[in-house]
Design an enzyme around this catalytic site. Structure first.
Site, PDB file in Angstrom:
ATOM      1  N   HIS A  59       0.900  -1.188   0.148  1.00 30.88           N
ATOM      2  CA  HIS A  59      -0.056  -0.071  -0.004  1.00 30.88           C
ATOM      3  C   HIS A  59       0.770   1.390  -0.105  1.00 30.88           C
ATOM      4  O   HIS A  59       1.287   1.712   1.002  1.00 30.88           O
ATOM      5  CB  HIS A  59      -0.917   0.139   1.143  1.00 30.88           C
ATOM      6  CG  HIS A  59      -2.029   1.081   0.986  1.00 30.88           C
ATOM      7  ND1 HIS A  59      -3.449   0.501   1.502  1.00 30.88           N
ATOM      8  CD2 HIS A  59      -2.124   2.377   0.590  1.00 30.88           C
ATOM      9  CE1 HIS A  59      -3.993   1.757   1.339  1.00 30.88           C
ATOM     10  NE2 HIS A  59      -3.220   2.801   0.695  1.00 30.88           N
ATOM     11  N   ASN A 277      -6.011   9.188   6.549  1.00 31.76           N
ATOM     12  CA  ASN A 277      -7.416   8.308   6.357  1.00 31.76           C
ATOM     13  C   ASN A 277      -7.115   6.903   6.402  1.00 31.76           C
ATOM     14  O   ASN A 277      -6.481   6.595   5.205  1.00 31.76           O
ATOM     15  CB  ASN A 277      -8.201   8.988   5.129  1.00 31.76           C
ATOM     16  CG  ASN A 277      -9.608   8.663   5.217  1.00 31.76           C
ATOM     17  OD1 ASN A 277     -10.100   8.077   6.072  1.00 31.76           O
ATOM     18  ND2 ASN A 277     -10.236   9.178   4.198  1.00 31.76           N
ATOM     19  N   ASP A 304       0.837   2.522   3.779  1.00 28.38           N
ATOM     20  CA  ASP A 304       0.081   3.744   3.348  1.00 28.38           C
ATOM     21  C   ASP A 304       0.827   4.929   3.129  1.00 28.38           C
ATOM     22  O   ASP A 304       0.446   5.996   3.496  1.00 28.38           O
ATOM     23  CB  ASP A 304      -1.220   3.859   4.107  1.00 28.38           C
ATOM     24  CG  ASP A 304      -2.193   4.681   3.273  1.00 28.38           C
ATOM     25  OD1 ASP A 304      -1.974   5.101   2.452  1.00 28.38           O
ATOM     26  OD2 ASP A 304      -3.180   5.143   3.883  1.00 28.38           O
ATOM     27  N   HIS A 308       2.989  14.477   0.557  1.00 29.19           N
ATOM     28  CA  HIS A 308       2.141  15.826   0.347  1.00 29.19           C
ATOM     29  C   HIS A 308       3.397  16.544   0.650  1.00 29.19           C
ATOM     30  O   HIS A 308       4.320  16.318   1.098  1.00 29.19           O
ATOM     31  CB  HIS A 308       0.986  15.894   1.318  1.00 29.19           C
ATOM     32  CG  HIS A 308      -0.164  15.147   1.012  1.00 29.19           C
ATOM     33  ND1 HIS A 308      -0.818  14.993  -0.028  1.00 29.19           N
ATOM     34  CD2 HIS A 308      -0.436  14.105   1.648  1.00 29.19           C
ATOM     35  CE1 HIS A 308      -1.840  13.909  -0.052  1.00 29.19           C
ATOM     36  NE2 HIS A 308      -1.936  13.534   1.280  1.00 29.19           N
ATOM     37  N   PHE A 322      -5.245  14.357   3.447  1.00 29.20           N
ATOM     38  CA  PHE A 322      -4.971  13.236   4.321  1.00 29.20           C
ATOM     39  C   PHE A 322      -3.814  12.621   3.898  1.00 29.20           C
ATOM     40  O   PHE A 322      -3.422  12.297   2.635  1.00 29.20           O
ATOM     41  CB  PHE A 322      -6.105  12.202   4.322  1.00 29.20           C
ATOM     42  CG  PHE A 322      -7.535  12.731   4.962  1.00 29.20           C
ATOM     43  CD1 PHE A 322      -7.625  12.569   6.353  1.00 29.20           C
ATOM     44  CD2 PHE A 322      -8.485  13.018   4.059  1.00 29.20           C
ATOM     45  CE1 PHE A 322      -9.074  12.848   6.761  1.00 29.20           C
ATOM     46  CE2 PHE A 322      -9.711  13.508   4.598  1.00 29.20           C
ATOM     47  CZ  PHE A 322      -9.982  13.492   5.812  1.00 29.20           C
TER      48      PHE A 322
END
Ligand SMILES: [Zn+2]
Length: 425
Positions: A59, A277, A304, A308, A322
């Protein structure tokens, strides 16, 4: 190319630590023996280091194409290599979305040309991840899709999900789900609980996730497909998955390092590096996630990794996007805060990052044995260092773990027989 790893500590199948040499030829492990005498291009003295199969992260958001300001396939996979990961699966929330053969082929070309480690590309379940029209599963499988997911959004309509699962079952592929019932999101930016109340923020309730997992395991039972749950975060979700497994439903699940290590009580204030999230939940959820991992309800750990830019993450708790980065810190954080605190064993942690994800998706990676692809990482379990985002190779510096002191940092990563990252080079 011939490469010889010497004097590494290796955890044998019986759990015993033994010292060993490992010979790598043309990308394959060809010998694992106590002492190997041979002429090679490069010898690596791994005395005092633990050798593990290269980690697998199913992920990861590499952002390319379309989000190159945040990350590229090159920077994301170099960050993966630095973190000891030799296989990553790339999420499809890019622009364009890999939802057609052309888009998938373009993505595969970028991966071939720029990736430092193996990248398994997800294709989307629906066109542009809009939750409406299903993509061509057979054709995308042919073009190299690893599995199907609309990660970032839940599939809202049960009939669409059932149809996707039936098609996936026919194609012998997995449906991988980010579970969120949109009517229950409540425009939340954090978990609905003590932190949201204290700061007057809208919260995302636990049931927003668990209700969709409950629906999906029943749909998966009806369709007979392999259904995988992304980033499980609540105790109710763990219970639903446990019950589904007991009922013989073909479900697997992952959990992130941050949900295993943090709760809403650890959020220091309105810092968007703690915004992801699903959100950080309650202490009881964290305990249930650890319990679920240990009893086999949750199959493996995935980061995950969601980079950003600094500007985006500076927009405040409500407006910032998120997600947090995870590839470069996963092992040291988990080793220091779960293994060294006797919550899980070192063998278990390595399993959750190697053999367990490989087994869940029938991948031929995640083990150190003669004839296996030479994917491995050398770990220094004794060196202590602080998490320092300014040294990340990822473009994303958005981590809630800055300043955490950890042991267990990778020193060298080998993927497909090539040294893809080494300390200080
Ligand atoms: Zn997600």
């Amino acid at each position: 190319m011939k490469l010889l790893i010497q004097n590494a500590n290796y955890i044998a199948f019986n759990g015993e630590k033994v010292q060993t040499d490992i010979l790598i030829e043309n990308g394959i492990i060809t010998k694992i023996e106590k002492k190997i005498e041979v002429d090679v291009e490069r010898k690596v003295d791994a005395a005092g280091m633990l050798v593990s199969p290269g980690f697998i992260d199913l992920h990861v958001h590499l952002r390319e194409p379309g989000g190159e300001k945040k990350e590229t396939i090159a920077t994301g996979t170099l960050a993966a290599a630095k973190g000891g990961f030799t296989t990553v699966a790339a999420m499809p929330n890019t622009r364009p979305v890999p939802d057609t053969i052309n888009h998938m082929e373009d993505l595969q070309k970028r991966i071939r040309e720029t990736a430092h480690v193996r990248v398994l590309p997800y294709a989307s379940i629906t066109t542009r991840q809009l939750g409406k029209e299903l993509t061509d599963f057979e054709a995308l499988k042919e073009a190299g899709a690893f599995a199907f997911t609309d990660d970032g959004v839940g599939i809202q309509s049960a009939d669409r999900m059932l149809e996707a699962m039936r098609k996936a079952a026919k194609a012998d592929m997995a449906v991988v789900a980010h579970c969120e019932e949109n009517s229950l999101i409540n425009k939340g930016c954090v978990h609905e609980g003590s932190f949201s109340e204290k700061h007057g923020l809208n919260g995302i309730p636990s049931v927003c996730e668990s209700v969709q997992i409950a629906r999906d395991v029943l749909l998966a039972e009806a369709a007979g497909c392999h259904y995988h749950v992304c980033h499980v975060s609540t105790k109710e979700s763990v219970r639903v998955i446990r019950d589904a497994k007991r009922a013989g439903i073909r479900v697997t699940a992952e959990v992130t390092p941050h949900h295993l290590l943090l709760t809403q009580d650890d959020i220091p204030g309105l810092d968007a590096n703690f915004k992801m999230n699903p959100p950080l939940r309650d202490a009881a959820d964290r305990a249930a996630l650890i319990e679920g991992l240990l009893d086999g309800t949750i199959d493996f750990i995935a980061t995950d990794h969601a980079p950003h830019t600094l500007e985006e993450k500076s927009e405040g708790m409500e407006l910032a996007p998120f997600g947090i980065v995870g590839l470069e810190t996963a092992f040291p954080l988990l080793y220091t805060h779960l293994v060294l605190k006797n919550i899980i064993s070192l063998e278990e942690l390595i399993g959750f990052l190697t053999l367990k994800p490989a087994k869940s998706f029938a991948l031929p990676y995640g083990k150190l044995e003669v004839g296996a692809p030479a994917d491995l990482v050398l770990l220094n379990l004794n060196k202590e260092k602080e998490v320092d985002p300014s040294g990340f190779l990822s473009k994303g510096k958005n981590t809630p773990f800055a300043g955490w002191k950890c042991k267990g940092w990778p020193e060298m990563t080998i993927a497909g027989g090539r040294i893809v990252w080494e300390k200080g080079v």
